[in-house]
Design an enzyme around this catalytic site. Structure first.
Site, PDB file in Angstrom:
ATOM      1  N   HIS A   1       8.978   5.886  17.288  1.00 47.76           N
ATOM      2  CA  HIS A   1       7.879   6.036  16.483  1.00 47.76           C
ATOM      3  C   HIS A   1       6.842   4.971  17.247  1.00 47.76           C
ATOM      4  O   HIS A   1       6.636   3.822  16.542  1.00 47.76           O
ATOM      5  CB  HIS A   1       7.956   5.581  15.143  1.00 47.76           C
ATOM      6  CG  HIS A   1       6.748   5.539  14.188  1.00 47.76           C
ATOM      7  ND1 HIS A   1       6.003   6.544  14.145  1.00 47.76           N
ATOM      8  CD2 HIS A   1       6.361   4.401  13.539  1.00 47.76           C
ATOM      9  CE1 HIS A   1       4.929   6.185  13.323  1.00 47.76           C
ATOM     10  NE2 HIS A   1       5.057   4.888  13.071  1.00 47.76           N
TER      11      HIS A   1
ATOM     12  N   GLN B   1      18.543  -7.778   4.814  1.00 48.94           N
ATOM     13  CA  GLN B   1      18.527  -6.419   4.250  1.00 48.94           C
ATOM     14  C   GLN B   1      19.828  -5.560   4.365  1.00 48.94           C
ATOM     15  O   GLN B   1      20.262  -4.881   3.702  1.00 48.94           O
ATOM     16  CB  GLN B   1      17.384  -5.742   4.167  1.00 48.94           C
ATOM     17  CG  GLN B   1      16.157  -6.357   3.628  1.00 48.94           C
ATOM     18  CD  GLN B   1      14.922  -5.769   3.727  1.00 48.94           C
ATOM     19  OE1 GLN B   1      14.579  -4.599   4.270  1.00 48.94           O
ATOM     20  NE2 GLN B   1      13.660  -6.220   3.146  1.00 48.94           N
TER      21      GLN B   1
ATOM     22  N   ASP C   1       4.546  11.416  11.997  1.00 56.18           N
ATOM     23  CA  ASP C   1       4.253  12.038  13.374  1.00 56.18           C
ATOM     24  C   ASP C   1       4.289  13.493  13.452  1.00 56.18           C
ATOM     25  O   ASP C   1       3.502  14.271  13.811  1.00 56.18           O
ATOM     26  CB  ASP C   1       4.904  11.317  14.253  1.00 56.18           C
ATOM     27  CG  ASP C   1       5.135   9.914  14.219  1.00 56.18           C
ATOM     28  OD1 ASP C   1       4.064   9.165  14.476  1.00 56.18           O
ATOM     29  OD2 ASP C   1       6.165   9.148  14.100  1.00 56.18           O
TER      30      ASP C   1
ATOM     31  N   ASN D   1       7.525  -1.169  10.279  1.00 55.60           N
ATOM     32  CA  ASN D   1       7.325  -1.142  11.741  1.00 55.60           C
ATOM     33  C   ASN D   1       7.851  -2.463  12.647  1.00 55.60           C
ATOM     34  O   ASN D   1       7.738  -3.615  12.003  1.00 55.60           O
ATOM     35  CB  ASN D   1       5.953  -0.807  12.260  1.00 55.60           C
ATOM     36  CG  ASN D   1       5.872   0.569  12.189  1.00 55.60           C
ATOM     37  OD1 ASN D   1       6.560   1.659  12.747  1.00 55.60           O
ATOM     38  ND2 ASN D   1       4.611   0.756  11.887  1.00 55.60           N
TER      39      ASN D   1
ATOM     40  N   ASN E   1       0.931  -1.238   0.004  1.00 57.02           N
ATOM     41  CA  ASN E   1      -0.002   0.052   0.012  1.00 57.02           C
ATOM     42  C   ASN E   1       0.825   1.281  -0.100  1.00 57.02           C
ATOM     43  O   ASN E   1       0.655   2.212  -0.931  1.00 57.02           O
ATOM     44  CB  ASN E   1      -1.029  -0.085   1.246  1.00 57.02           C
ATOM     45  CG  ASN E   1      -2.246  -0.863   0.901  1.00 57.02           C
ATOM     46  OD1 ASN E   1      -2.785  -0.780   0.058  1.00 57.02           O
ATOM     47  ND2 ASN E   1      -2.368  -1.981   1.736  1.00 57.02           N
ATOM     48  N   ILE E   2       1.581   1.349   0.865  1.00 58.83           N
ATOM     49  CA  ILE E   2       2.825   2.438   0.752  1.00 58.83           C
ATOM     50  C   ILE E   2       3.543   2.274  -0.445  1.00 58.83           C
ATOM     51  O   ILE E   2       3.746   3.768  -1.289  1.00 58.83           O
ATOM     52  CB  ILE E   2       3.675   2.624   2.070  1.00 58.83           C
ATOM     53  CG1 ILE E   2       2.766   2.685   3.388  1.00 58.83           C
ATOM     54  CG2 ILE E   2       4.664   3.682   1.967  1.00 58.83           C
ATOM     55  CD1 ILE E   2       3.655   2.591   4.516  1.00 58.83           C
TER      56      ILE E   2
HETATM   57  N1  LIG Z   1       7.128   4.691  10.170  1.00 57.05           N
HETATM   58  C1  LIG Z   1       5.840   4.914   9.955  1.00 57.05           C
HETATM   59  O1  LIG Z   1       5.429   6.045  10.251  1.00 57.05           O
HETATM   60  C2  LIG Z   1       5.138   4.044   9.275  1.00 57.05           C
HETATM   61  C3  LIG Z   1       5.060   2.849   9.134  1.00 57.05           C
HETATM   62  N2  LIG Z   1       4.184   1.658   8.234  1.00 57.05           N
HETATM   63  C4  LIG Z   1       4.758   0.558   8.240  1.00 57.05           C
HETATM   64  O2  LIG Z   1       5.131   0.121   6.930  1.00 57.05           O
HETATM   65  C5  LIG Z   1       5.125  -1.269   6.637  1.00 57.05           C
HETATM   66  C6  LIG Z   1       4.319  -1.582   5.236  1.00 57.05           C
HETATM   67  O3  LIG Z   1       3.088  -0.904   5.366  1.00 57.05           O
HETATM   68  P1  LIG Z   1       2.084  -1.110   4.137  1.00 57.05           P
HETATM   69  O4  LIG Z   1       2.669  -0.906   2.695  1.00 57.05           O
HETATM   70  O5  LIG Z   1       0.597  -0.484   4.364  1.00 57.05           O
HETATM   71  O6  LIG Z   1       1.820  -2.722   4.121  1.00 57.05           O
HETATM   72  P2  LIG Z   1       1.253  -3.667   3.000  1.00 57.05           P
HETATM   73  O7  LIG Z   1       1.051  -4.980   3.634  1.00 57.05           O
HETATM   74  O8  LIG Z   1       0.314  -3.019   2.101  1.00 57.05           O
HETATM   75  O9  LIG Z   1       2.673  -3.893   2.021  1.00 57.05           O
HETATM   76  C7  LIG Z   1       3.951  -4.438   2.640  1.00 57.05           C
HETATM   77  C8  LIG Z   1       4.458  -5.071   1.360  1.00 57.05           C
HETATM   78  O10 LIG Z   1       5.803  -5.411   1.714  1.00 57.05           O
HETATM   79  C9  LIG Z   1       5.893  -6.753   1.197  1.00 57.05           C
HETATM   80  N3  LIG Z   1       7.084  -7.453   1.901  1.00 57.05           N
HETATM   81  C10 LIG Z   1       6.773  -8.223   3.133  1.00 57.05           C
HETATM   82  N4  LIG Z   1       7.771  -8.682   3.607  1.00 57.05           N
HETATM   83  C11 LIG Z   1       8.924  -8.249   2.749  1.00 57.05           C
HETATM   84  C12 LIG Z   1      10.227  -8.574   2.596  1.00 57.05           C
HETATM   85  N5  LIG Z   1      10.994  -9.302   3.475  1.00 57.05           N
HETATM   86  N6  LIG Z   1      10.826  -8.023   1.316  1.00 57.05           N
HETATM   87  C13 LIG Z   1      10.093  -7.162   0.384  1.00 57.05           C
HETATM   88  N7  LIG Z   1       8.970  -7.069   0.818  1.00 57.05           N
HETATM   89  C14 LIG Z   1       8.387  -7.447   1.757  1.00 57.05           C
HETATM   90  C15 LIG Z   1       4.573  -7.274   0.962  1.00 57.05           C
HETATM   91  O11 LIG Z   1       4.778  -8.326   0.032  1.00 57.05           O
HETATM   92  C16 LIG Z   1       3.856  -6.257   0.816  1.00 57.05           C
HETATM   93  O12 LIG Z   1       3.747  -6.237  -0.441  1.00 57.05           O
HETATM   94  C17 LIG Z   1       4.396  -1.744   7.681  1.00 57.05           C
HETATM   95  O13 LIG Z   1       5.104  -2.335   8.540  1.00 57.05           O
HETATM   96  C18 LIG Z   1       3.594  -0.553   8.552  1.00 57.05           C
HETATM   97  O14 LIG Z   1       3.386  -0.905   9.850  1.00 57.05           O
HETATM   98  C19 LIG Z   1       3.132   2.357   8.076  1.00 57.05           C
HETATM   99  C20 LIG Z   1       2.775   3.706   8.221  1.00 57.05           C
HETATM  100  C21 LIG Z   1       3.513   4.641   8.583  1.00 57.05           C
HETATM  101  O1  LIG Z   2       0.167   2.858  12.940  1.00 58.29           O
HETATM  102  C1  LIG Z   2       0.646   1.984  12.354  1.00 58.29           C
HETATM  103  O2  LIG Z   2       0.736   0.832  12.538  1.00 58.29           O
HETATM  104  C2  LIG Z   2       1.026   2.380  10.977  1.00 58.29           C
HETATM  105  C3  LIG Z   2       2.043   3.465  11.456  1.00 58.29           C
HETATM  106  O3  LIG Z   2       3.164   3.577  11.990  1.00 58.29           O
HETATM  107  C4  LIG Z   2       1.469   4.955  11.469  1.00 58.29           C
HETATM  108  O4  LIG Z   2       0.476   5.147  10.844  1.00 58.29           O
HETATM  109  O5  LIG Z   2       2.027   5.692  12.053  1.00 58.29           O
END
Ligand SMILES: NC(=O)C1=CN([C@@H]2O[C@H](COP(=O)(O)OP(=O)(O)OC[C@H]3O[C@@H](n4cnc5c(N)ncnc54)[C@H](O)[C@@H]3O)[C@@H](O)[C@H]2O)C=CC1
Ligand SMILES: O=C([O-])CC(=O)C(=O)O
Length: 327
Positions: free
Chosen positions: A188, A113, A160, A132, A16-17
């Site tokens: 975070h 990685q 944030d 995360n 999604n991201i």
């Molecule tokens: N630091 C921050 O402010 C934020 C962090 N996040 C985190 O970002 C991460 C991704 O979120 P989304 O994109 O919404 O999740 P998502 O589930 O939509 O996409 C994650 C993607 O990562 C892939 N993936 C999983 N393991 C992998 C690996 N070992 N190597 C390469 N690709 C891999 C999956 O196949 C999937 O396509 C989550 O851990 C989420 O909690 C989300 C929002 C804010």
């Molecule tokens: O809350 C979560 O799990 C995803 C994230 O890190 C955020 O939106 O800040």
């Protein structure tokens, strides 16, 4: 003479991201309208078909700045010659979970990685961890990337910071651009401390301008701390477009000079600043000169701020202890 492309790896590129991020990088939002880019998109095998579809859509945009796209499940190929590694790929949390609950699932992803970055990336590589729990995943990647200096590793609290700025601007009835020096201290996570004392609105302390400490302490802080969970509850999925925007803002803030008097929030390897344990990945007030990043040293922490910051750093030390086998 045309510029060399900046090569950017994005893990989890079909997620999604990733879907909200890639098109902004390719359009020039991250590195500017005159800077060519190349994308190395890294996924796991089950997501490869979806990734192919994303690549087709990138083709269909005919972005003038996008010079090359590599789509792969191989980490060595994926991190080959990259100048930036945006580590997004990992499992997001669900309603009712804390981000640290993901450590057992996601932590081990960042050992491989980190090693692959060290073995393959360009000598100027910089790494931004988003997956995360991002601070501790960053700690794992950094400790596995032998030979890559610690000061190349960052984790994201820009989302944030942006959330906090908007909450303050709306409360004060001012434009969001009036809010500066918005520091997120710590992790975070739900313990992060959005510092309304040192944040400024129109150049004055946000606490003075808003003049309502009970709102700041009892509404503002928990709203920012729990915003990620609120999005998950509302959307059924975690923040994606705003997270991608936070990634664009993070890289821009790191690579462009910080305006005079302002700071931005970034998690980086502590050098002991503000009496924190060295080596933890902690969110601090930072400034950039366009290439080097410094932790701003003279931000005042009153007793309330100190207590909040210390609690968040204590949580980071506990997360580190929980992954000691990976670092
Ligand atoms: N630091 C921050 O402010 C934020 C962090 N996040 C985190 O970002 C991460 C991704 O979120 P989304 O994109 O919404 O999740 P998502 O589930 O939509 O996409 C994650 C993607 O990562 C892939 N993936 C999983 N393991 C992998 C690996 N070992 N190597 C390469 N690709 C891999 C999956 O196949 C999937 O396509 C989550 O851990 C989420 O909690 C989300 C929002 C804010
Ligand atoms: O809350 C979560 O799990 C995803 C994230 O890190 C955020 O939106 O800040």
């Amino acid at each position: 003479m045309s510029k060399e492309p900046i090569r950017v790896a994005v893990t989890g590129a079909a997620g999604n991201i990733g879907y909200a991020l890639l098109f902004r990088i390719a359009s020039g939002a991250m590195f500017g309208p005159d800077q060519p880019v190349a994308l190395n998109l890294i996924e796991i095998p089950p997501a490869l078909d979806a990734l192919k579809g994303v690549c087709m859509e990138l083709d269909d945009c005919a972005f003038p700045l996008l010079k090359d796209v590599v789509a792969t499940t191989d980490l060595d190929e994926g991190f080959k010659d990259v100048n930036w590694a945006l580590l997004v790929g990992s499992v997001p949390r669900k309603d009712g979970m804390e981000r640290a609950d993901l450590l057992g699932i996601n932590g081990k992803v960042f050992t491989g990685q980190g090693k692959a970055i060290a073995a393959n990336a360009a000598s100027d590589v910089r790494v931004l961890v988003v997956g995360n729990p991002c601070n501790t995943n960053c700690l794992i990647a950094m400790n596995n990337a032998e030979g890559v200096p610690n000061d190349r590793f960052f984790a994201m609290t820009m989302l944030d910071e942006n959330r906090a700025k908007t909450q303050l601007a709306q409360k004060a009835g001012v434009d969001v651009t009036e809010v500066t020096n918005m520091t997120i201290w710590g992790n975070h996570s739900a313990t992060q401390y959005p510092d309304f004392y040192s944040a400024q609105i129109g150049g004055k302390s946000a606490a003075d301008v808003i003049g309502d400490e009970s709102w700041l302490k009892e509404t503002f802080i928990p709203t920012v701390q729990k915003r990620g969970a609120a999005i998950i509850k509302a959307r059924g999925a975690s923040s994606a477009a705003s997270a991608a925007n936070g990634i664009v803002d993070s890289v821009r803030r790191l690579t462009t000079p910080t305006p005079a008097g302002d700071t931005f929030s970034m998690c980086l390897c502590s050098d002991g600043s503000y009496d924190t344990p060295e080596g933890l990945i902690i969110s601090f007030p930072c400034r950039s000169n366009g290439s080097e990043i410094e932790i701003v040293q003279d931000v005042e922490l009153n007793d309330f701020s100190r207590e909040k910051f210390d609690a968040s750093v204590k949580e980071l030390a506990e997360e580190r202890d929980a992954v000691k086998d990976l670092i």
